[in-house]
Design a protein around this motif. Structure first.
Motif, mmCIF file in Angstrom:
data_model
loop_
_atom_site.group_PDB
_atom_site.id
_atom_site.type_symbol
_atom_site.label_atom_id
_atom_site.label_comp_id
_atom_site.label_asym_id
_atom_site.label_seq_id
_atom_site.Cartn_x
_atom_site.Cartn_y
_atom_site.Cartn_z
ATOM 1 N N GLY A 42 3.117 9.545 -6.179
ATOM 2 C CA GLY A 42 3.801 10.810 -5.948
ATOM 3 C C GLY A 42 4.219 11.086 -4.523
ATOM 4 O O GLY A 42 4.930 12.065 -4.262
ATOM 5 N N LYS A 43 3.770 10.270 -3.567
ATOM 6 C CA LYS A 43 4.164 10.476 -2.183
ATOM 7 C C LYS A 43 5.607 10.029 -1.994
ATOM 8 O O LYS A 43 6.074 9.109 -2.672
ATOM 9 N N SER A 44 6.329 10.664 -1.078
ATOM 10 C CA SER A 44 7.732 10.318 -0.878
ATOM 11 C C SER A 44 7.965 9.746 0.517
ATOM 12 O O SER A 44 7.127 9.886 1.406
ATOM 13 N N TRP A 45 9.108 9.114 0.695
ATOM 14 C CA TRP A 45 9.459 8.543 1.987
ATOM 15 C C TRP A 45 9.705 9.657 3.000
ATOM 16 O O TRP A 45 9.872 10.811 2.635
ATOM 17 N N ARG A 46 9.747 9.289 4.271
ATOM 18 C CA ARG A 46 9.864 10.274 5.339
ATOM 19 C C ARG A 46 11.128 10.027 6.158
ATOM 20 O O ARG A 46 11.324 8.931 6.690
ATOM 21 N N PRO A 47 12.004 11.029 6.301
ATOM 22 C CA PRO A 47 13.223 10.838 7.091
ATOM 23 C C PRO A 47 12.941 10.684 8.584
ATOM 24 O O PRO A 47 13.727 10.066 9.298
ATOM 25 N N THR A 48 11.827 11.247 9.052
ATOM 26 C CA THR A 48 11.416 11.039 10.444
ATOM 27 C C THR A 48 9.967 10.595 10.457
ATOM 28 O O THR A 48 9.175 10.963 9.583
ATOM 29 N N VAL A 49 9.634 9.785 11.452
ATOM 30 C CA VAL A 49 8.275 9.261 11.580
ATOM 31 C C VAL A 49 7.845 9.362 13.038
ATOM 32 O O VAL A 49 8.671 9.635 13.921
ATOM 33 N N ARG A 50 6.571 9.134 13.280
ATOM 34 C CA ARG A 50 6.029 9.200 14.632
ATOM 35 C C ARG A 50 5.522 7.811 15.041
ATOM 36 O O ARG A 50 4.417 7.439 14.674
ATOM 37 N N PRO A 51 6.340 7.045 15.760
ATOM 38 C CA PRO A 51 5.941 5.692 16.146
ATOM 39 C C PRO A 51 4.633 5.698 16.943
ATOM 40 O O PRO A 51 4.489 6.451 17.907
ATOM 41 N N THR A 88 0.829 -1.206 0.000
ATOM 42 C CA THR A 88 0.000 0.000 0.000
ATOM 43 C C THR A 88 0.867 1.261 0.000
ATOM 44 O O THR A 88 0.524 2.262 -0.625
ATOM 45 N N VAL A 89 2.015 1.202 0.697
ATOM 46 C CA VAL A 89 2.933 2.342 0.702
ATOM 47 C C VAL A 89 3.584 2.505 -0.667
ATOM 48 O O VAL A 89 3.735 3.619 -1.176
ATOM 49 N N ALA A 90 3.958 1.381 -1.289
ATOM 50 C CA ALA A 90 4.552 1.440 -2.629
ATOM 51 C C ALA A 90 3.586 2.090 -3.617
ATOM 52 O O ALA A 90 4.005 2.848 -4.499
ATOM 53 N N ALA A 91 2.296 1.807 -3.454
ATOM 54 C CA ALA A 91 1.292 2.427 -4.330
ATOM 55 C C ALA A 91 1.229 3.934 -4.092
ATOM 56 O O ALA A 91 1.068 4.723 -5.034
ATOM 57 N N GLU A 92 1.381 4.355 -2.821
ATOM 58 C CA GLU A 92 1.397 5.786 -2.519
ATOM 59 C C GLU A 92 2.621 6.452 -3.146
ATOM 60 O O GLU A 92 2.542 7.570 -3.656
ATOM 61 N N TYR A 93 3.758 5.776 -3.091
ATOM 62 C CA TYR A 93 4.970 6.322 -3.698
ATOM 63 C C TYR A 93 4.783 6.472 -5.208
ATOM 64 O O TYR A 93 5.200 7.463 -5.807
ATOM 65 N N ALA A 94 4.157 5.461 -5.828
ATOM 66 C CA ALA A 94 3.926 5.510 -7.274
ATOM 67 C C ALA A 94 3.010 6.674 -7.653
ATOM 68 O O ALA A 94 3.086 7.208 -8.759
ATOM 69 N N SER A 148 8.931 1.638 10.595
ATOM 70 C CA SER A 148 7.863 2.313 9.858
ATOM 71 C C SER A 148 7.810 1.826 8.411
ATOM 72 O O SER A 148 8.839 1.567 7.805
ATOM 73 N N PRO A 149 6.610 1.719 7.843
ATOM 74 C CA PRO A 149 6.504 1.329 6.434
ATOM 75 C C PRO A 149 6.969 2.426 5.472
ATOM 76 O O PRO A 149 7.282 2.132 4.318
ATOM 77 N N TYR A 150 7.037 3.671 5.953
ATOM 78 C CA TYR A 150 7.390 4.779 5.064
ATOM 79 C C TYR A 150 8.904 4.943 4.979
ATOM 80 O O TYR A 150 9.485 5.901 5.439
ATOM 81 N N ARG A 151 9.549 3.939 4.348
ATOM 82 C CA ARG A 151 10.989 3.905 4.168
ATOM 83 C C ARG A 151 11.300 4.049 2.682
ATOM 84 O O ARG A 151 10.419 3.877 1.849
ATOM 85 N N PRO A 152 12.536 4.350 2.336
ATOM 86 C CA PRO A 152 12.850 4.605 0.926
ATOM 87 C C PRO A 152 12.362 3.532 -0.046
ATOM 88 O O PRO A 152 11.833 3.842 -1.110
ATOM 89 N N ASN A 153 12.528 2.260 0.304
ATOM 90 C CA ASN A 153 12.113 1.191 -0.608
ATOM 91 C C ASN A 153 10.880 0.432 -0.129
ATOM 92 O O ASN A 153 10.497 -0.568 -0.740
ATOM 93 N N ALA A 154 10.268 0.891 0.962
ATOM 94 C CA ALA A 154 9.037 0.276 1.487
ATOM 95 C C ALA A 154 9.171 -1.235 1.670
ATOM 96 O O ALA A 154 8.250 -1.994 1.395
ATOM 97 N N LEU A 155 10.345 -1.676 2.151
ATOM 98 C CA LEU A 155 10.568 -3.098 2.377
ATOM 99 C C LEU A 155 10.301 -3.468 3.827
ATOM 100 O O LEU A 155 10.622 -2.708 4.738
ATOM 101 N N GLY A 156 9.736 -4.644 4.026
ATOM 102 C CA GLY A 156 9.471 -5.152 5.358
ATOM 103 C C GLY A 156 10.256 -6.427 5.610
ATOM 104 O O GLY A 156 10.655 -7.133 4.669
ATOM 105 N N LEU A 157 10.482 -6.734 6.878
ATOM 106 C CA LEU A 157 11.209 -7.932 7.286
ATOM 107 C C LEU A 157 10.449 -8.578 8.433
ATOM 108 O O LEU A 157 10.161 -7.922 9.434
#
Length: 228
Positions: free
Chosen positions: A75-84, A67-73, A100-109
C-alpha cells in the motif's frame, strides 16, 4: 490490469554478502572489491545466451529494489521528492534527480565488472545489491558510448569524494575471510550510516557475509569495536 501495464519476470538473482540493506554502497563500483554471483533462473539458464559475453569487461544490471516493491504491494506509494542521505537527510530533491529506491517502478541500474563465467553463473565485482535481488536484464557496458568523462554530476559532485578513515585492529580483521577483508574495509570507508546520524556514542551493527561488524563513528574516523 490497465492497457498500459506491463509484466516483466526476473531472469536471475544475485548472491552477495548483504543480507540487509544497511551497509550496501550507495552506488555500484564504489567498492570494487565486493563480489557477487548472478544465478540465472532455470528457463534462462542457457549457455547460448552468454556467447560473446567474455569480450566485455563490464555489464549493466537492471534490477528491482525488492524490499521497496514489497512496500508498494502493501500500500505504500512512490515519492515525487526524496531526501538524499549524502545531503544530510534534510534537503529534498526530485526523485528523478536522484537514484532513490522509492521510484514509480522501483527499478535499479548498476554497472558491475565481469570477472568470469562459472558453471553458467556470472561472477561480478562492485555490485551494490542486496542478496537475492531479482535481475530483469543484463546488457554489456559499451565504453565508446556509455562513458562520458565530461558529464556533470549535479548535487552529487559536492559529496563524491566523501569517505571515512577506518581503524580496525588486525586481530579483529582476521575474523573475516581474507578474500573479503578489503571489501569490508571499503564498505566501512564509504560510511554506512544514514546521513542524519552523527552520534559518536552510537554503536552500529553491520551484517557482512557471515560476520557482524560493530563500529562507532566520531568525526571522520570509523572505529571497529567488534567483529563476530
Amino acid at each position: 490490469m490497465s492497457a498500459d501495464a506491463y509484466t516483466i519476470h526476473p531472469i536471475a538473482h544475485i548472491c552477495t554478502d548483504f543480507k540487509d540493506k544497511f551497509g550496501i554502497p550507495r552506488q555500484s563500483g564504489l567498492v570494487p572489491e565486493l563480489t557477487g554471483r548472478i544465478v540465472f533462473e532455470p528457463e534462462y539458464r542457457d549457455p547460448n545466451a552468454l556467447v560473446g559475453l567474455e569480450g566485455y569487461s563490464h555489464l549493466w544490471l537492471i534490477w528491482q529494489f525488492s524490499t521497496v516493491a514489497a512496500e508498494y504491494a502493501a500500500g505504500k506509494s512512490w515519492r515525487p521528492t526524496v531526501r538524499p542521505p549524502r545531503l544530510g537527510g534534510n534537503v529534498r530533491r526530485g526523485v528523478f534527480a536522484t537514484r532513490s529506491p522509492y521510484r514509480p517502478n522501483a527499478l535499479g541500474l548498476s554497472c558491475v565488472e565481469l570477472v568470469g563465467v562459472d558453471g553458467g553463473d556470472l561472477l561480478v565485482k562492485g555490485a551494490d545489491l542486496l542478496d537475492g535481488t531479482p535481475i530483469f536484464d543484463i546488457k554489456p557496458y559499451l565504453p565508446y558510448v556509455d562513458a562520458h568523462p565530461d558529464a556533470r554530476g549535479g548535487f552529487t559532485e559536492q559529496t563524491a569524494g566523501y569517505g571515512l578513515t577506518v581503524e580496525c585492529a588486525p586481530e579483529l580483521l582476521t575474523k573475516v575471510p581474507k578474500e573479503k577483508q578489503a571489501a569490508l574495509l571499503g564498505v566501512l570507508q564509504n560510511d554506512p550510516r544514514p546521513g542524519y546520524q552523527h552520534d559518536p556514542q552510537r554503536v552500529y551493527t553491520l551484517d557482512f557475509g557471515a560476520n557482524k561488524v560493530r563500529f562507532t563513528v566520531a568525526g571522520k574516523t570509523l572505529q571497529v569495536q567488534e567483529i563476530l
